[in-house]
Design an enzyme around this catalytic site. Structure first.
Site, short mmCIF file in Angstrom:
data_model
loop_
_atom_site.label_atom_id
_atom_site.label_comp_id
_atom_site.label_asym_id
_atom_site.label_seq_id
_atom_site.Cartn_x
_atom_site.Cartn_y
_atom_site.Cartn_z
N GLY A 54 24.18 -54.33 73.22
CA GLY A 54 22.74 -54.49 73.47
C GLY A 54 22.35 -55.93 73.20
N CYS A 81 30.34 -54.22 70.28
CA CYS A 81 29.48 -55.41 70.26
C CYS A 81 28.24 -55.16 69.37
CB CYS A 81 29.12 -55.82 71.68
SG CYS A 81 28.45 -57.48 71.75
N TYR A 82 27.06 -55.00 69.94
CA TYR A 82 25.90 -54.69 69.11
C TYR A 82 26.14 -53.41 68.32
CZ TYR A 82 21.18 -53.38 67.67
OH TYR A 82 20.10 -53.01 66.93
N HIS A 168 34.42 -56.39 74.20
CA HIS A 168 34.07 -55.29 75.13
C HIS A 168 35.34 -54.67 75.73
CE1 HIS A 168 29.67 -55.76 75.33
NE2 HIS A 168 29.95 -57.00 74.96
N GLU A 170 35.50 -52.13 77.52
CA GLU A 170 35.20 -51.46 78.79
C GLU A 170 35.32 -52.37 80.00
OE1 GLU A 170 33.14 -52.43 76.52
OE2 GLU A 170 31.13 -52.85 77.21
N SER A 222 22.21 -43.88 106.53
CA SER A 222 22.55 -45.17 107.16
C SER A 222 23.91 -45.11 107.83
CB SER A 222 22.57 -46.26 106.10
OG SER A 222 23.67 -46.04 105.22
N GLY A 223 24.72 -44.10 107.46
CA GLY A 223 26.09 -44.07 107.97
C GLY A 223 27.05 -44.68 106.97
N GLY A 224 26.52 -45.25 105.90
CA GLY A 224 27.38 -45.77 104.84
C GLY A 224 27.77 -44.63 103.91
N ASP A 226 27.43 -44.09 100.67
CA ASP A 226 26.52 -43.61 99.62
C ASP A 226 25.49 -42.61 100.14
OD1 ASP A 226 27.92 -45.49 98.23
OD2 ASP A 226 26.32 -46.97 98.23
N SER A 227 24.80 -42.98 101.20
CA SER A 227 23.80 -42.03 101.71
C SER A 227 24.49 -40.81 102.31
CB SER A 227 22.85 -42.69 102.71
OG SER A 227 23.52 -43.16 103.84
N LYS A 366 31.01 -47.07 92.92
CA LYS A 366 31.45 -46.88 94.30
C LYS A 366 32.73 -46.04 94.42
CE LYS A 366 30.32 -48.60 98.39
NZ LYS A 366 28.90 -48.58 98.78
#
Ligand code: XMP
Length: 509
Positions: A54, A81-82, A168, A170, A222-224, A226-227, A366
């Site tokens: 953070g 970290c934090y 970190h 990650e 959109s054809g991508g 994600d959608s 993704k």
């Protein structure tokens, strides 16, 4: 199912931590630090907890702090970290601005023997980003790693349940980060690997079914990927109450509009409205040459077409979007310079007041969305589709856009893509053709020709923030050039773009 709590203190990487845990097939639940009580944590039966990083200093005004009793619940905790500094503070140690200065970026790390570092070499590279440091260990804790400037780069308590790391684990720059997280999950928390993507699909569908009960939902497709994945998930949840609107702005790649229609309307039986609005877009773009202006016109017209359709449908209750986690981070960076004004369907709600917005993929990255797409049976061509900008070929035609130019570019681009894909080998992460506005002289069958120049662009990249031009073999380039000039009347010259990003961008406009 075994689960890990990711207690969020406002770090940039909270989702990335959860994503890494999910990558080990362990379920991770993110909770803001002030939205869960110690008692709730105890009752929820978490196998372990991770305190995120953070931006604050633990002694600062309004610094996010949790109840110190969380450290006494008996469940293992890893502070990052934090989160590491907070753990030290809560357990009675001291945190202060590091005397030897802040550390930022790749840093050499030396580790000692600890369950957290099982299988980690004594010396490796980690990624640091801190100004404060633990300067005095809490009672019962020992330092288990150090960097050049940070004597307590990691600590462990005597029970072997509480751990803090200043770096970190990650992020991929921490070479042993995966091993360290794996040790925490399996050596320390003893988690079982019982979480699968199927579980995400089941719970996302269930959640949408519950929260969207009786409501009508509109999604801009959109054809991508994600959608597309969002559409299929929602259709599983609410069936015909989902309507997808696919705005074909006439600037898509060859055959793409039909492919989207066939896949969603046909294979998946989704209620799909395809709006062939190419003529409208071309009209608005008439005489426009300036790239930013083109982007803005296409974005604005897209919203107009979509809004008109929503009105015709009697304004559905909910707007659905395929927003994924990187979109959420990027849109949060309000102060970064605008290089190009991106047009995404994600820009819709600012203008459109829907009762509710649903974004089922909001927490995912993704590659996770791709995994889900595959599990849902979406075609590989769609799941692994390379990125395609919202304004489409509009930013790949230099100068004024006309119907003839769109047709020329579609043909040339299809040839380039087909030849590269026929190679079988992965040659580039994104590749396409650009229609330049430079006409040049050629010769064909002893006669002079005069026509367009096409540029080929192919790049290798991990994140599209930087990119290298792809070393495509000469014989492949030769085949592409020969096919384009022979098969697409009007194109007399083909050039290859050998500029990296930066200084150039991937797209030409
Ligand atoms: P640039 O040209 O900025 O592109 O180096 C980086 C990546 O972003 C894609 N791109 C877009 N994607 N809407 C999008 O959804 C846009 O307006 C847009 N402009 C560029 C580009 O194709 C590349 O993958």
């Amino acid at each position: 199912m075994d689960k890990i709590l990711v207690l969020d203190f406002g770090g940039q990487y909270d989702q990335l931590i959860a994503r890494r845990v999910r990558g080990f097939h362990v379920y991770a639940e993110i909770k803001p630090y002030d939205k869960i009580t110690t008692e709730e944590i105890r009752r929820a039966g978490y196998r372990g907890a991770i305190f995120t990083g953070g931006p604050n200093s633990v002694y600062g005004d309004g610094a996010p702090r949790c109840d110190r009793q969380i450290l006494s619940l008996g469940i293992p905790v890893l502070g990052i970290c934090y989160g590491h500094q907070l753990m030290a503070y809560l357990a009675g140690g001291t945190v202060a601005p590091a005397a030897s200065g802040s550390e930022y970026g790749k840093t050499k790390l030396r580790v000692k023997d600890s369950a957290l570092f099982r299988g980690v070499p004594e010396e490796s590279v980690c990624w640091m980003s801190h100004t404060d440091a633990v300067t005095e260990l809490p009672p019962g804790f020992a330092a288990i790693a150090a960097s050049e400037k940070c004597a307590c780069a990691a600590m462990e308590d005597e029970t072997g349940r509480l751990f803090g790391v200043q770096f970190h684990p990650e992020v991929t720059h921490t070479e042993q980060g995966g091993q360290i997280l794996r040790n925490f999950l399996f050596e320390i928390c003893h988690c079982r690997t019982d979480w699968q993507m199927d579980d995400f699909i089941t719970s996302a569908v269930e959640h949408c079914r519950r929260t969207l009960s009786g409501k009508s939902v509109l999604l801009a497709l959109s054809g991508g990927v994600d959608s597309a994945v969002a559409a299929v998930l929602l259709q599983k949840a609410i069936g015909d109450r989902l309507t997808c609107v696919f705005v074909d702005h006439g600037l898509l790649r060859k055959g793409e509009g039909d492919f989207v229609e066939k896949t969603f309307g046909g294979t998946f039986g989704i209620r799909l409205i395809r709006l062939n609005a190419g003529a409208r877009f071309l009209e608005k773009l008439q005489g426009v040459r300036e790239p930013e202006q083109k982007r803005k016109i296409i974005g604005a017209e897209f919203i107009r077409v979509f809004e008109e359709e929503a009105r015709k449908l009697g304004k559905p209750d909910v707007l659905a979007q395929g927003t994924i986690y990187p979109d959420v981070i990027e849109s949060g960076k309000g102060d970064s310079a605008v290089i190009k004004s991106h047009h995404n369907v994600g820009g819709l709600p600012e203008r459109m007041a829907f009762e509710q917005i649903v974004e089922p993929l909001r927490d995912l990255f993704k590659d996770e969305v791709r995994q889900i797409g595959q599990k849902l049976g979406l075609p590989a061509a769609l799941v692994y589709r390379q990125p395609f900008p919202g304004p489409g070929l509009g930013v790949r035609i230099i100068g004024e856009i006309t119907a003839q130019k769109v047709a020329l570019l579609q043909e040339a681009d299809a040839i380039f893509r087909a030849e590269l894909e026929a190679e079988g080998e992965h040659l580039a992460d994104q590749y396409f053709a650009v229609l330049t506005d430079t006409d040049s002289v050629g010769v064909m069958g002893d006669a002079r020709t005069y026509g367009a120049t096409v540029a080929l662009r192919a790049v290798c990249t991990d994140d599209f923030m930087t990119a290298a031009w792809s070393r495509i073999p000469y014989d492949v380039l030769e085949r592409v050039s020969s096919r384009i000039t022979n098969e697409v009347p009007g194109i007399v010259r083909v050039v290859y773009d050998i500029t990296s990003k930066p200084p150039a961008t991937v797209e030409w406009e």
